[in-house]
Design an enzyme around this catalytic site. Structure first.
Site, PDB file in Angstrom:
ATOM      1  N   PRO A   1       0.999  -0.778   0.493  1.00 44.90           N
ATOM      2  CA  PRO A   1       0.255   0.167   0.029  1.00 44.90           C
ATOM      3  C   PRO A   1       0.854   1.048  -0.523  1.00 44.90           C
ATOM      4  O   PRO A   1       1.862   1.429   0.448  1.00 44.90           O
ATOM      5  CB  PRO A   1      -0.850   0.277   1.609  1.00 44.90           C
ATOM      6  N   LYS A   2       0.927   2.306  -0.641  1.00 44.29           N
ATOM      7  CA  LYS A   2       0.737   3.535  -0.060  1.00 44.29           C
ATOM      8  C   LYS A   2       0.101   4.123   0.580  1.00 44.29           C
ATOM      9  O   LYS A   2      -0.440   5.013  -0.185  1.00 44.29           O
ATOM     10  CB  LYS A   2       1.041   4.171  -1.992  1.00 44.29           C
ATOM     11  N   TRP A   3       1.348   4.585   1.216  1.00 46.06           N
ATOM     12  CA  TRP A   3       0.354   5.478   2.240  1.00 46.06           C
ATOM     13  C   TRP A   3       0.721   6.795   2.615  1.00 46.06           C
ATOM     14  O   TRP A   3       1.174   7.361   2.101  1.00 46.06           O
ATOM     15  CB  TRP A   3       0.963   5.287   3.687  1.00 46.06           C
TER      16      TRP A   3
END
Length: 336
Positions: free
Chosen positions: A30-32
């Protein structure tokens, strides 16, 4: 004690793409929605370094304290600083931490403590650099490190492990649900060592196409002396700042303070490559006039198309990126 990796070590970066790459050599994460951070622990000292190489420790004292509580005396972690508020990550509350007053930072840290979501290990608990090892090996060691040292109690998870998958279907489901906590999906090559300071082998895909741009100038609104639009620029590989479009839609309540801030930064030339001016399909006689700015401000904007060296339509202003240096706003963000 001396770490095998020195502070100011540049983190690896990602190249924007329209779709996720496929194949056995890719890992997905995931790209936070937070601040990129390298965390250096050397004995009784902890340093937090931003993507631009700036120190972050004074703004996140609770993370410094949490990292000092981990058993290993030396390590380097790569991750993302986030601030959860009411069960969701808040970028606005994260931005509020970059404040000159220590008392203000301490107050905010108590109200909404930050978390560090970790996705890579560069120096392990044996005080050895593993940055030259392929990601497949580094991730296994990170999983072991997290299992041994990160808190399992959800109430005390100020440092936590980011999930990963090698299943493209799962990664696409993350992307389809992007928004809120997840800003998109990151894909990394499993067979490559840590790509310090470059974008080889790391791709980011967002549901919304965004770019970080330098504000190289501004125009006043058609009436009055308040800002009407921000003029956006990107650097080419020669270090020239080219005008690539504009963003408007600034909230009326924000315009007086923003205008004052911009006027204090007026300084030629603004753009050192292609500059605004001349006819365009949205220009009027007044809008052709613009004020150049010292290259201090970075804005993240949302766009639909980038062709012919510019955003084909006006972009949507999303937020200021105080965690990024203007020099990091490169043309390659919008290539491909």
């Amino acid at each position: 004690m001396t770490l095998p990796l020195k502070q100011s070590y540049p983190p690896m970066e990602a190249k924007s793409a329209a779709q996720l790459p496929s194949g056995d050599n890719w890992q997905y994460e995931p790209k936070w929605d937070g601040f990129r951070c390298l965390a250096f622990r050397d004995g009784d000292s902890v340093s937090l370094q931003s993507k631009s190489g700036q120190p972050l420790g004074r703004y996140f004292p609770e993370l410094v304290e949490a990292l000092l509580k981990l058993k290993p005396k030396q390590f380097v972690l790569d991750g993302e600083i986030v601030v959860p508020v009411d069960g969701q990550l808040s970028f606005d509350d994260l931005l509020m931490r970059i404040h000159p007053a220590a008392s203000r930072v301490q107050k905010l840290a108590k109200e909404h403590p930050a978390n560090l979501i970790v996705f890579d290990l560069l120096v392990d608990d044996r005080e050895k650099s593993i940055a030259d090892a392929p990601l497949a090996e580094r991730r296994k060691k990170l999983d072991t490190f997290a299992k041994k040292y990160f808190a399992r109690d959800s109430k005390h998870k100020s440092i936590e492990l980011s999930p990963e998958t090698k299943d493209l279907k799962i990664a696409k489901s993350w992307l389809a649900g992007a928004g809120g906590d997840v800003d998109g999906v990151i894909a990394k090559r499993l067979d490559l060592p840590y790509q310090s300071g470059n974008r080889n082998g790391m791709v980011k895909v967002k549901r919304l196409r965004t770019a970080d741009c330098v504000v190289g100038g501004f125009r006043y609104a058609s009436e009055g002396k308040l800002v009407g639009s921000l003029l956006l620029g990107l650097y080419d590989d020669k270090g020239l700042l080219h005008h690539v479009g504009f963003t408007s839609g600034i909230k009326a309540v924000d315009k007086p303070a923003l205008t004052k801030k911009l006027e204090a930064l007026i300084k030629p030339p603004g753009f050192t490559g292609r500059a605004p001016g001349g006819p365009s399909r949205w220009a009027t006689d007044r809008s052709a006039e613009w004020k150049p700015l010292a290259t201090k401000l970075v804005a993240e904007v949302q766009y639909d198309h980038f062709t012919g060296g510019r955003f084909r339509h006006g972009t949507k202003f999303l937020r200021w990126r105080v965690d990024k240096k203007p020099a990091q706003c490169a043309w390659e963000q919008v290539e491909g």
